[in-house]
Design an enzyme around this catalytic site. Sequence first.
Site, PDB file in Angstrom:
ATOM      1  N   SER A  64     127.375  14.092  20.292  1.00 10.74           N
ATOM      2  CA  SER A  64     127.527  13.679  18.888  1.00 10.74           C
ATOM      3  C   SER A  64     128.160  14.726  17.992  1.00 10.74           C
ATOM      4  CB  SER A  64     126.177  13.306  18.299  1.00 10.74           C
ATOM      5  OG  SER A  64     125.851  12.014  18.682  1.00 10.74           O
ATOM      6  N   LYS A  67     131.390  13.926  16.416  1.00  7.97           N
ATOM      7  CA  LYS A  67     131.586  12.924  15.345  1.00  7.97           C
ATOM      8  C   LYS A  67     132.249  13.482  14.084  1.00  7.97           C
ATOM      9  CE  LYS A  67     127.821  10.039  17.107  1.00  7.97           C
ATOM     10  NZ  LYS A  67     126.359   9.780  16.980  1.00  7.97           N
ATOM     11  N   VAL A 259     123.105  15.257  21.929  1.00  6.88           N
ATOM     12  CA  VAL A 259     122.021  15.086  22.909  1.00  6.88           C
ATOM     13  C   VAL A 259     122.115  16.030  24.114  1.00  6.88           C
ATOM     14  CG1 VAL A 259     121.333  12.728  22.409  1.00  6.88           C
ATOM     15  CG2 VAL A 259     123.213  13.149  23.982  1.00  6.88           C
TER      16      VAL A 259
HETATM   17  N1  GLN Z   1     127.328   9.772  23.594  1.00  2.00           N
HETATM   18  C1  GLN Z   1     126.021   9.743  22.987  1.00  2.00           C
HETATM   19  C2  GLN Z   1     125.619   8.361  22.563  1.00  2.00           C
HETATM   20  O1  GLN Z   1     126.268   7.695  21.818  1.00  2.00           O
HETATM   21  C3  GLN Z   1     125.988  10.694  21.837  1.00  2.00           C
HETATM   22  C4  GLN Z   1     124.678  10.711  21.169  1.00  2.00           C
HETATM   23  C5  GLN Z   1     124.266  11.996  20.594  1.00  2.00           C
HETATM   24  O2  GLN Z   1     124.698  13.084  20.959  1.00  2.00           O
HETATM   25  N2  GLN Z   1     123.299  11.908  19.738  1.00  2.00           N
HETATM   26  O3  GLN Z   1     124.617   7.878  23.030  1.00  2.00           O
END
Ligand code: GLN
Length: 609
Positions: A64, A67, A259
């Site tokens: 994430s 983003k 994550v």
């Molecule tokens: N690729 C992950 C998802 O969309 C990213 C989520 C994250 O890092 N919080 O589930």
Amino acid sequence: MTSPILDFLRRLHAELTDLRDGEVATYIPELGRADPEWFGICVVTAGGHVYEIGQTDIEFTIQSISKPFVYGLALEDNGREDVLAKVGVEPSGDAFNSISLEPGTGRPLNPMINAGAIATASLVPGETALSRQRRLLHGFSSFAGRPLAIDETVYNSESETGHRNRAIGHMLRNFGILTEAPDPTVELYFQQCSISVTCRDLGVMAATLANRGVNPLTAKQAVRGEYVADMLSVMNSCGMYDWAGEWIYKVGMPAKSGVSGGILAVLPGQLGIGVFSPRLDSHGNSVRGIKVCEALSQRLDLHMFNRRGSRQGAIRLHFTGAKVNSRRVRSSTEAATLQRHGHRIQVVQLQGNMTFATTEAVAHLVAERHDDLDYLVLDFKHVLSINDTAARLVYELATQLQAEGRHVLFTRSDRVPLLARVFRHKLGTDFEERFISFEEEDPALEWCEERVLAARGAPIPDQKPPRLVDIDLLRGLTGEELDIFGDHLERQQFAEHDLIIQVGEEAGELFILFEGRVSVFVGSENVQRRRLATFSPGMVFGEMSMIDRSPRSATIQADSPVVCRVLTREAFDRLGVEHPSIKIKLLENLSQALSRKLRKANLELSVFD
Ligand code: GLN
């Protein structure tokens, strides 16, 4: 290398290694293979110093944390308006993968939750999946300052299991936020999450944001500066998902977590932080990562709302032409005129980052000195940057003064190209005439002095060779003595650029300048040569070595065709024997000139103190 900063990070790292709370994410199967013990911290300053400790070289997927960066690329490629039409900037207080859209419009609340990030990914331009992927990688690589790649295994793993994100994609298609088949965009989103980075990369990417989009290691612009605030704003309000409020309260820096266990935090204008440790809390944020950021914020006093602000204004030094003069050496009458009227020349040396807050001081100073000011020299040599507001402020100030018939000069404005752009934009064809700029402060000061002198009726120099009686060195000599002295002189002639005196040479004579101009330089050809003084007719040079009999201490070069009358040392000694009274008067005048120079130097030094 020993560094108190590195020592501090080392202690913090050791302190938090025992913290084993939280779980490694496993919902993307491939992420479950991470070693829960991995732990790296990297701090990178906006000036480009890197401090790292622990596992800062291990590659993991950015997840994430991608983003805000894709948001920046989308802004750059589409403009703010088009992006805002698709994604809001309102914190949702929901988990990252929540399926919530703004009632009515169907717009995702913000680009940090998955729905908003998928909508943002749809804005990355490109004809084919591959070209869109290239655009992503190119953008991310500029932030990291090294070529980044996608971890195909993690990408496949997420693609195989990312049904919830596909559902979000279809929902966005349903509301018309995505205008084409959602799957390719969802795949692009999975790819952006699977870009491989290290903890060090996160630190550098964060520092690039802290440095308004310029990577401090490569000095390359990774994203247009104007979009950095957009990126940081959404990180600030939404970057830590449903924990964003608590985060900003405690840590006080815009941040983004992922994550895989990464956290990236930015203290605008100062530094970037990257932390990596895979165990996550229930909000999906790295447990150690949060602790590291809390500790850094508290112990190093980094909370962005706990700032005093720099009270140092943009003024480095302010003086008038009565105290400091150009390197053009003046006759005693000219020097006296400048001492009396030089205060009408005001020189302001500027410094640092010129913004409204720092530049206000310049406007204040000019208002205060307004009645005394005919010439304002603004020297940008020590300025690091200027923003649009400050440039416009300088413009307003200059036009007001010019409207009143006063003069404004700019020196080293090449350090702040924006300034000339603002003037050019506002002045159009008047630009050349109204934007008076000099490469250095010294000639600008000379320009002002010439005008002050002319306005006070000083004779225009360089016009006709001086008469012996007008020469400062010969003051007090009777007519007969002047004739005798004249007989002891030899005429010498030089072409433009001729070296008349060279540093280190044995000194044999004193020069009286009759025609043309000469300049004194220190520093050799290879080192930077610096002008120390410029002489015009009627002035004497080379006299110091005549007095102390040591080698020449500077180089003197003809600025134009030059005619001198030269008094050799033998002639000088002969004068002493045959006409001691002349020699005494000469020595008296020489020592007066030297003490005037010394007083002048002392006065100038007091300004710079
Ligand atoms: N690729 C992950 C998802 O969309 C990213 C989520 C994250 O890092 N919080 O589930």
